[in-house]
Design a protein around this motif. Structure first.
Motif, short mmCIF file in Angstrom:
data_model
loop_
_atom_site.label_atom_id
_atom_site.label_comp_id
_atom_site.label_asym_id
_atom_site.label_seq_id
_atom_site.Cartn_x
_atom_site.Cartn_y
_atom_site.Cartn_z
N HIS A 42 -0.91 -32.47 10.88
CA HIS A 42 -1.87 -33.32 11.57
C HIS A 42 -1.86 -33.10 13.08
O HIS A 42 -2.93 -33.00 13.71
N LYS A 43 -0.68 -33.04 13.65
CA LYS A 43 -0.57 -32.96 15.11
C LYS A 43 -1.15 -31.65 15.64
O LYS A 43 -1.93 -31.63 16.60
N PHE B 12 1.87 -39.91 16.34
CA PHE B 12 2.34 -39.21 15.15
C PHE B 12 3.77 -39.61 14.82
O PHE B 12 4.54 -39.97 15.71
N ARG C 227 2.72 -36.52 11.16
CA ARG C 227 1.61 -37.15 10.46
C ARG C 227 0.98 -38.22 11.35
O ARG C 227 1.68 -38.94 12.05
N LEU C 228 -0.34 -38.31 11.31
CA LEU C 228 -1.05 -39.26 12.15
C LEU C 228 -0.71 -40.69 11.75
O LEU C 228 -0.80 -41.06 10.58
N ILE D 128 -8.10 -35.28 7.25
CA ILE D 128 -6.70 -35.21 6.83
C ILE D 128 -6.46 -35.89 5.49
O ILE D 128 -5.38 -35.74 4.91
N GLU E 124 -4.83 -24.19 11.13
CA GLU E 124 -4.69 -25.34 12.02
C GLU E 124 -5.54 -25.19 13.27
O GLU E 124 -6.05 -26.18 13.82
#
Length: 224
Positions: free
Chosen positions: A176-177, A211, A216-217, A169, A15
């Motif tokens: 995601h964040k 998010f 998740r975006l 992604i 990440e």
């Protein structure tokens, strides 16, 4: 000023480096185009077509037969010169310091896209220009490339974040964040992190990401 957190797992290490490494990969793909690759163990270089040749460090390889990963430092049968394994050995040492089994175990079964995760980690940890997964039919050789002839990422091209991260992604399973936070930090943004939002500021331009409860975006907007 916000800084990166201390990572404690393979996924957290991924990440921390994935966002910028993915953008570097887009950059490198634009350089090599569709030219076929050829690897020369003797010179420690990979070439694309007739005009492009880059020195590499060998990280490891993925076997298509059983979807297993083998570190370069563990591949004693291939006769890889020690000077091409400096970065592979350095990742092993890092794994030993942090007790990260994925960086320590010599040979093991992996999930899809693992070779790209390794490539992105290596590219980020060593601040290389790119990684490359060279498909040789029975598997993939993963190398990192650091060559002055490869254009550096334009850190002032903030608009690239808006296109690169959503593309990334869709290809990789990642938080995601966390990945977005680290991507902005790598690109020199000042950031503000909230429960469901990250705001990034650079050169009087703002990027805002929202998010959901699973990180998740949902939305990515910019005042550019």
């Amino acid at each position: 000023m916000t800084t990166k957190d201390d990572w404690k797992s393979f996924e957290e290490l991924f990440e921390q480096h994935a966002g910028l490494s993915f953008e570097k990969q887009i950059n490198f793909s634009e350089v090599i185009g569709s030219e076929p690759w050829q690897f020369d163990m003797g010179t420690g270089s990979i070439s694309f077509g007739e005009n492009l040749s880059f020195s590499v460090q060998i990280i490891g390889s993925l076997s298509f037969n059983d979807n297993s990963w083998m570190w370069g430092w563990a591949n004693t049968k291939s006769g890889i010169p020690e000077h091409l394994l400096q970065k592979s050995n350095a990742l092993k040492k890092l794994g030993e310091e942090k007790q990260i089994k994925e960086l320590i175990e010599a040979h093991y079964s992996v999930d899809p896209n693992f070779e790209h995760k390794i490539g992105m980690i290596a590219c980020g940890v060593f601040n290389a220009n790119s990684y490359y997964c060279a498909n040789y039919g029975q598997g993939t050789l993963v190398v990192i490339i650091d060559d002055k002839s490869i254009p550096k990422i334009n850190m002032d091209n903030i608009e690239r974040v808006m296109t690169s991260f959503p593309e990334f992604i869709t290809t990789m399973d990642i938080n995601h964040k966390s990945a977005f936070k680290n991507y902005l930090l790598d690109r020199g943004f000042q950031i503000k992190v909230e429960a469901s939002k990250i705001e990034g500021l650079k050169n009087a331009k703002t990027i805002t990401a929202d998010f959901d409860t699973l990180d998740r975006l949902k939305n990515l907007n910019g005042t550019l």
